[in-house]
Design a protein around this motif. Structure first.
Motif, PDB file in Angstrom:
ATOM      1  N   ARG A  27      -1.954  -5.202  -0.804  1.00 19.19           N
ATOM      2  CA  ARG A  27      -3.081  -5.963  -0.811  1.00 19.19           C
ATOM      3  C   ARG A  27      -2.847  -7.384  -0.278  1.00 19.19           C
ATOM      4  O   ARG A  27      -3.495  -8.166   0.529  1.00 19.19           O
ATOM      5  CB  ARG A  27      -3.929  -6.100  -1.976  1.00 19.19           C
ATOM      6  N   ARG A  28      -1.945  -8.067  -0.823  1.00 23.35           N
ATOM      7  CA  ARG A  28      -1.452  -9.380  -0.519  1.00 23.35           C
ATOM      8  C   ARG A  28      -1.205  -9.443   0.971  1.00 23.35           C
ATOM      9  O   ARG A  28      -1.430 -10.408   1.558  1.00 23.35           O
ATOM     10  CB  ARG A  28      -0.341  -9.818  -1.237  1.00 23.35           C
ATOM     11  N   PRO A  33      -7.217 -12.733   3.291  1.00 19.65           N
ATOM     12  CA  PRO A  33      -6.988 -13.590   2.009  1.00 19.65           C
ATOM     13  C   PRO A  33      -8.217 -14.348   1.491  1.00 19.65           C
ATOM     14  O   PRO A  33      -8.338 -14.410   0.242  1.00 19.65           O
ATOM     15  CB  PRO A  33      -6.174 -14.893   2.552  1.00 19.65           C
ATOM     16  N   GLU A  34      -9.260 -14.610   2.271  1.00 21.16           N
ATOM     17  CA  GLU A  34     -10.390 -15.078   1.881  1.00 21.16           C
ATOM     18  C   GLU A  34     -11.280 -14.161   0.982  1.00 21.16           C
ATOM     19  O   GLU A  34     -12.367 -14.547   0.454  1.00 21.16           O
ATOM     20  CB  GLU A  34     -11.448 -15.759   2.884  1.00 21.16           C
ATOM     21  N   ARG A  35     -10.970 -12.948   1.155  1.00 19.33           N
ATOM     22  CA  ARG A  35     -11.695 -11.854   0.157  1.00 19.33           C
ATOM     23  C   ARG A  35     -10.806 -11.167  -1.008  1.00 19.33           C
ATOM     24  O   ARG A  35     -11.235 -10.349  -1.717  1.00 19.33           O
ATOM     25  CB  ARG A  35     -12.082 -10.691   1.442  1.00 19.33           C
ATOM     26  N   ASN A  36      -9.474 -11.582  -0.858  1.00 20.73           N
ATOM     27  CA  ASN A  36      -8.642 -10.855  -1.848  1.00 20.73           C
ATOM     28  C   ASN A  36      -8.718 -11.675  -3.163  1.00 20.73           C
ATOM     29  O   ASN A  36      -7.671 -12.402  -3.469  1.00 20.73           O
ATOM     30  CB  ASN A  36      -7.424 -10.641  -1.323  1.00 20.73           C
ATOM     31  N   ARG A 158     -20.308 -10.885 -10.207  1.00 20.56           N
ATOM     32  CA  ARG A 158     -20.831 -12.074  -9.997  1.00 20.56           C
ATOM     33  C   ARG A 158     -21.162 -12.322  -8.503  1.00 20.56           C
ATOM     34  O   ARG A 158     -20.792 -13.502  -8.058  1.00 20.56           O
ATOM     35  CB  ARG A 158     -20.261 -13.453 -10.830  1.00 20.56           C
ATOM     36  N   ASN A 159     -21.683 -11.537  -7.964  1.00 21.79           N
ATOM     37  CA  ASN A 159     -21.918 -11.540  -6.416  1.00 21.79           C
ATOM     38  C   ASN A 159     -20.572 -12.115  -5.839  1.00 21.79           C
ATOM     39  O   ASN A 159     -20.732 -12.893  -4.823  1.00 21.79           O
ATOM     40  CB  ASN A 159     -22.758 -12.680  -6.214  1.00 21.79           C
ATOM     41  N   GLY A 160     -19.787 -11.349  -5.782  1.00 25.74           N
ATOM     42  CA  GLY A 160     -18.401 -11.830  -5.100  1.00 25.74           C
ATOM     43  C   GLY A 160     -17.368 -11.439  -6.266  1.00 25.74           C
ATOM     44  O   GLY A 160     -16.797 -10.391  -6.350  1.00 25.74           O
ATOM     45  N   PRO A 161     -16.821 -12.588  -6.753  1.00 29.25           N
ATOM     46  CA  PRO A 161     -15.786 -12.511  -7.985  1.00 29.25           C
ATOM     47  C   PRO A 161     -16.217 -11.541  -9.116  1.00 29.25           C
ATOM     48  O   PRO A 161     -17.380 -11.690  -9.212  1.00 29.25           O
ATOM     49  CB  PRO A 161     -15.781 -14.024  -8.258  1.00 29.25           C
ATOM     50  N   TRP A 162     -15.435 -10.956  -9.586  1.00 37.61           N
ATOM     51  CA  TRP A 162     -15.547 -10.154 -10.820  1.00 37.61           C
ATOM     52  C   TRP A 162     -14.833 -11.082 -11.720  1.00 37.61           C
ATOM     53  O   TRP A 162     -13.772 -11.581 -11.812  1.00 37.61           O
ATOM     54  CB  TRP A 162     -14.955  -8.695 -10.734  1.00 37.61           C
ATOM     55  N   GLU A 163     -15.649 -10.732 -13.191  1.00 41.67           N
ATOM     56  CA  GLU A 163     -15.066 -11.549 -14.269  1.00 41.67           C
ATOM     57  C   GLU A 163     -14.618 -10.372 -15.195  1.00 41.67           C
ATOM     58  O   GLU A 163     -15.281  -9.575 -15.771  1.00 41.67           O
ATOM     59  CB  GLU A 163     -16.016 -12.421 -14.837  1.00 41.67           C
TER      60      GLU A 163
END
Length: 172
Positions: A27-28, A33-36, A158-163
């Motif tokens: 993945r890296r 990178p802006e979506r990972n 959260r509309n993108g990042p997950w917590e």
């Protein structure tokens, strides 16, 4: 519909350390990178109602306590059109998914009511020719391998990042 203060929840399968590191390294290397902003993961449910978090947590705690780690077979690569994933097979995982699906059926979106085709995405949201090239490159030397599902992870979207909300280790 979820209220603004209770966004949807996502359920993933936690992978053993060695497999997780293998997928995360890819993945890296290949995910934009802006979506990972997440580690590699195997999603079981994409949109569970945040309003039912307490009930979901109780059921997940019960399931995880009585389950042993799940044997998984990484069986090949999958071209996603704009990305690449590794296919993951497991009769035990399919059975767990079916049981949770039945328990949560009234809450599920059409996407989550479908049969699950487990996979771990290592590239997404790239041009199709970039994805096809990576798919061909990785397929040419692919050898099936085993992995292990070691628990369940509940996330809030959260509309993108997950917590991360809670981890449910198998057999604990």
């Amino acid at each position: 519909m979820d209220s603004p203060t209770l966004p949807p929840l996502i359920l993933t399968l936690a992978l053993d350390e060695e497999s997780a590191e293998f997928f995360n390294a890819l993945r890296r290397q290949h995910f934009p990178p802006e979506r990972n902003y997440l580690d590699a993961h195997l999603t079981l449910f994409h949109h569970l109602p945040g309003t039912e978090q307490a009930a979901l947590t109780r059921l997940l705690s019960d399931y995880a306590r009585r389950l042993a780690p799940l044997p998984l077979e990484v069986s090949g690569l999958q071209f996603l059109g704009q990305g690449v994933a590794y296919r993951v097979g497991s009769a035990a995982l399919q059975e767990l998914h079916r049981e949770l699906q039945q328990a949560w059926w009234p809450w599920l979106t059409p996407q989550d009511q479908q049969k699950r085709r487990p996979h771990v995405t290592i590239q997404n949201k790239v041009r199709p020719e970039v994805a096809r090239s990576l798919h061909q490159q990785l397929s040419s030397s692919f050898q099936p391998f085993s992995a292990t599902g070691i628990g369940l992870q509940l996330w809030i979207y959260r509309n993108g990042p997950w917590e991360a909300l809670q981890y449910f280790p198998f057999g604990a």
